[in-house]
Design an enzyme around this catalytic site. Structure first.
Site, PDB file in Angstrom:
ATOM      1  N   ASN A   1       0.872  -1.176   0.000  1.00 51.18           N
ATOM      2  CA  ASN A   1       0.000   0.000   0.000  1.00 51.18           C
ATOM      3  C   ASN A   1       0.909   1.226   0.000  1.00 51.18           C
ATOM      4  O   ASN A   1       1.512   1.541   1.020  1.00 51.18           O
ATOM      5  CB  ASN A   1      -0.886  -0.031   1.258  1.00 51.18           C
ATOM      6  CG  ASN A   1      -1.729   1.234   1.407  1.00 51.18           C
ATOM      7  OD1 ASN A   1      -1.772   2.070   0.502  1.00 51.18           O
ATOM      8  ND2 ASN A   1      -2.381   1.362   2.550  1.00 51.18           N
TER       9      ASN A   1
ATOM     10  N   LYS B   1       0.111   4.221  -0.192  1.00 52.74           N
ATOM     11  CA  LYS B   1      -0.540   5.391   0.445  1.00 52.74           C
ATOM     12  C   LYS B   1      -0.349   6.633  -0.448  1.00 52.74           C
ATOM     13  O   LYS B   1      -0.327   6.497  -1.660  1.00 52.74           O
ATOM     14  CB  LYS B   1       0.000   5.574   1.862  1.00 52.74           C
ATOM     15  CG  LYS B   1      -0.117   4.283   2.688  1.00 52.74           C
ATOM     16  CD  LYS B   1       0.099   4.473   4.151  1.00 52.74           C
ATOM     17  CE  LYS B   1      -0.079   3.142   4.866  1.00 52.74           C
ATOM     18  NZ  LYS B   1       0.001   3.225   6.308  1.00 52.74           N
TER      19      LYS B   1
ATOM     20  N   HIS C   1      -9.410   1.271   5.126  1.00 55.60           N
ATOM     21  CA  HIS C   1      -8.126   1.437   5.820  1.00 55.60           C
ATOM     22  C   HIS C   1      -8.331   2.400   6.995  1.00 55.60           C
ATOM     23  O   HIS C   1      -9.128   3.333   6.911  1.00 55.60           O
ATOM     24  CB  HIS C   1      -7.073   1.984   4.846  1.00 55.60           C
ATOM     25  CG  HIS C   1      -5.690   1.918   5.421  1.00 55.60           C
ATOM     26  ND1 HIS C   1      -5.230   2.842   6.327  1.00 55.60           N
ATOM     27  CD2 HIS C   1      -4.683   1.023   5.246  1.00 55.60           C
ATOM     28  CE1 HIS C   1      -3.997   2.505   6.678  1.00 55.60           C
ATOM     29  NE2 HIS C   1      -3.642   1.415   6.039  1.00 55.60           N
TER      30      HIS C   1
ATOM     31  N   GLU D   1      -6.679   4.767   7.984  1.00 54.68           N
ATOM     32  CA  GLU D   1      -6.441   6.181   7.644  1.00 54.68           C
ATOM     33  C   GLU D   1      -7.664   6.799   6.978  1.00 54.68           C
ATOM     34  O   GLU D   1      -7.912   7.994   7.107  1.00 54.68           O
ATOM     35  CB  GLU D   1      -5.170   6.294   6.782  1.00 54.68           C
ATOM     36  CG  GLU D   1      -3.930   6.072   7.638  1.00 54.68           C
ATOM     37  CD  GLU D   1      -2.757   5.408   6.947  1.00 54.68           C
ATOM     38  OE1 GLU D   1      -2.715   5.373   5.714  1.00 54.68           O
ATOM     39  OE2 GLU D   1      -1.876   4.893   7.680  1.00 54.68           O
TER      40      GLU D   1
ATOM     41  N   GLU E   1      -4.963  -4.740  10.786  1.00 56.81           N
ATOM     42  CA  GLU E   1      -3.920  -3.733  10.972  1.00 56.81           C
ATOM     43  C   GLU E   1      -4.144  -3.012  12.299  1.00 56.81           C
ATOM     44  O   GLU E   1      -4.968  -2.079  12.362  1.00 56.81           O
ATOM     45  CB  GLU E   1      -3.965  -2.709   9.832  1.00 56.81           C
ATOM     46  CG  GLU E   1      -3.726  -3.309   8.470  1.00 56.81           C
ATOM     47  CD  GLU E   1      -3.160  -2.284   7.479  1.00 56.81           C
ATOM     48  OE1 GLU E   1      -2.110  -2.577   6.903  1.00 56.81           O
ATOM     49  OE2 GLU E   1      -3.749  -1.204   7.311  1.00 56.81           O
TER      50      GLU E   1
ATOM     51  N   GLY F   1       3.166   2.263  10.859  1.00 57.29           N
ATOM     52  CA  GLY F   1       4.187   3.302  10.716  1.00 57.29           C
ATOM     53  C   GLY F   1       4.956   3.619  11.985  1.00 57.29           C
ATOM     54  O   GLY F   1       5.640   4.643  12.064  1.00 57.29           O
TER      55      GLY F   1
ATOM     56  N   SER G   1       3.874  -2.144  10.313  1.00 58.64           N
ATOM     57  CA  SER G   1       5.329  -2.252  10.525  1.00 58.64           C
ATOM     58  C   SER G   1       5.910  -3.605  10.137  1.00 58.64           C
ATOM     59  O   SER G   1       6.801  -4.127  10.810  1.00 58.64           O
ATOM     60  CB  SER G   1       5.684  -1.901  11.982  1.00 58.64           C
ATOM     61  OG  SER G   1       5.366  -0.547  12.240  1.00 58.64           O
TER      62      SER G   1
HETATM   63  P1  13P Z   1       3.381   0.389   7.605  1.00 54.12           P
HETATM   64  O1  13P Z   1       3.888  -0.876   6.973  1.00 54.12           O
HETATM   65  O2  13P Z   1       4.112   1.609   7.122  1.00 54.12           O
HETATM   66  O3  13P Z   1       3.330   0.277   9.092  1.00 54.12           O
HETATM   67  O4  13P Z   1       1.866   0.594   7.106  1.00 54.12           O
HETATM   68  C1  13P Z   1       0.968  -0.433   7.244  1.00 54.12           C
HETATM   69  C2  13P Z   1      -0.286  -0.070   6.534  1.00 54.12           C
HETATM   70  O5  13P Z   1      -1.039   0.780   6.964  1.00 54.12           O
HETATM   71  C3  13P Z   1      -0.564  -0.769   5.268  1.00 54.12           C
HETATM   72  O6  13P Z   1      -1.852  -0.535   4.834  1.00 54.12           O
END
Ligand code: 13P
Length: 252
Positions: free
Chosen positions: A10, A12, A97, A99, A167, A173, A213
């Site tokens: 992803n 983002k 997601h 976010e 997640e 992150g 992560s």
């Molecule tokens: P990270 O791998 O940067 O922690 O992000 C995970 C994520 O939100 C994937 O959708």
């Protein structure tokens, strides 16, 4: 029950045309150079879907988007429909997601509505769930995940058109991850919730990814757990070497 693992990136809100196409080409070359017994997926931002699709031609890496609207066409300024995604070559779409749930107030019922529309257009949905740090501290992880499965996943979802991504929001992150034991426990609880909703046969075949992560150095531990069927990778998917190393480490 053998489930083929899915290694998904992803991106983002990252990459412009130049570095995004270079990244996609680099991943495609590395994936071609080895025989990996898994599926690969890359989800760039909307602006790069067309260009990345061209870079992935001839590779076994699927293309996906990071969000979708539930309507086919119409007065929805700034939105993208399921048909637009299939039209540009997407096979998958990430929905719900954390976010999007946080930044855009997306509810479980909206996530479900989007998933239904995406399935109707022939897309495979990656439906994201997971608890906040505060919910984890209050020992509510499993309750939150069960609730999100119950409300976000369409009643007629199948193992062919739906992938779940667990997640934990506090792990995204941050470089922090739950212990392997915790991940397995939550994934098993998610599979039980799916069995209750969709029947055991569907739940046994549905892929449940872990995200938060995931890096080359923790991939083997996380991705070899019995109920973990792949990874949804953010930061590490922006480096071709790391993204492919996650697959290599987890599947050796
Ligand atoms: P990270 O791998 O940067 O922690 O992000 C995970 C994520 O939100 C994937 O959708």
């Amino acid at each position: 029950m053998a489930r083929k693992k899915l290694i998904a990136g992803n991106w983002k809100m990252n990459c412009l045309l130049e570095n995004g196409t270079a990244l996609a080409k680099a991943v495609a070359e590395k994936v071609k150079a080895q025989k990996y017994n898994c599926d690969f997926l890359i989800c760039p931002p909307f602006t790069l879907l067309g260009a990345v699709k061209k870079c992935l031609r001839g590779s076994k890496i699927a293309l996906g988007a990071q969000d979708v609207h539930f309507a086919e066409f119409g007065a929805h300024t700034g939105d993208i429909s399921p048909l637009m995604l299939t039209d540009i070559g997407c096979k998958y779409v990430i929905i719900g997601h954390s976010e999007r749930r946080t930044d855009h107030g997306e509810s479980n019922s909206l996530v479900k509505k989007k998933a239904i529309a995406a399935h109707q257009a022939g897309l495979i949905t990656v439906i994201c769930i997971g608890e906040t740090g505060a919910e984890r501290d209050a020992s509510k992880t499993i309750e939150v995940c069960q609730n999100e499965i119950s409300r976000s996943v369409p009643e007629n979802a199948t193992a062919q058109n739906t992938v779940i991504a667990y997640e934990p929001i506090w792990a995204i992150g941050t470089g922090k991850t739950p212990t392997a034991q915790d991940v397995q426990e939550v994934h098993a609880a998610i599979r039980s919730a799916l069995a209750k909703k969709l029947g055991k046969a569907v739940a046994d075949r549905m892929r449940i990814l872990y995200g938060g992560s995931v890096k080359p150095n923790n991939a083997a531990e996380l991705l070899t757990l019995p109920d973990v069927d792949g990874a949804l990778i953010g930061g590490a998917s922006l480096k071709a070497d790391d993204f492919v190393a996650i697959a290599a480490n987890a599947l050796k």
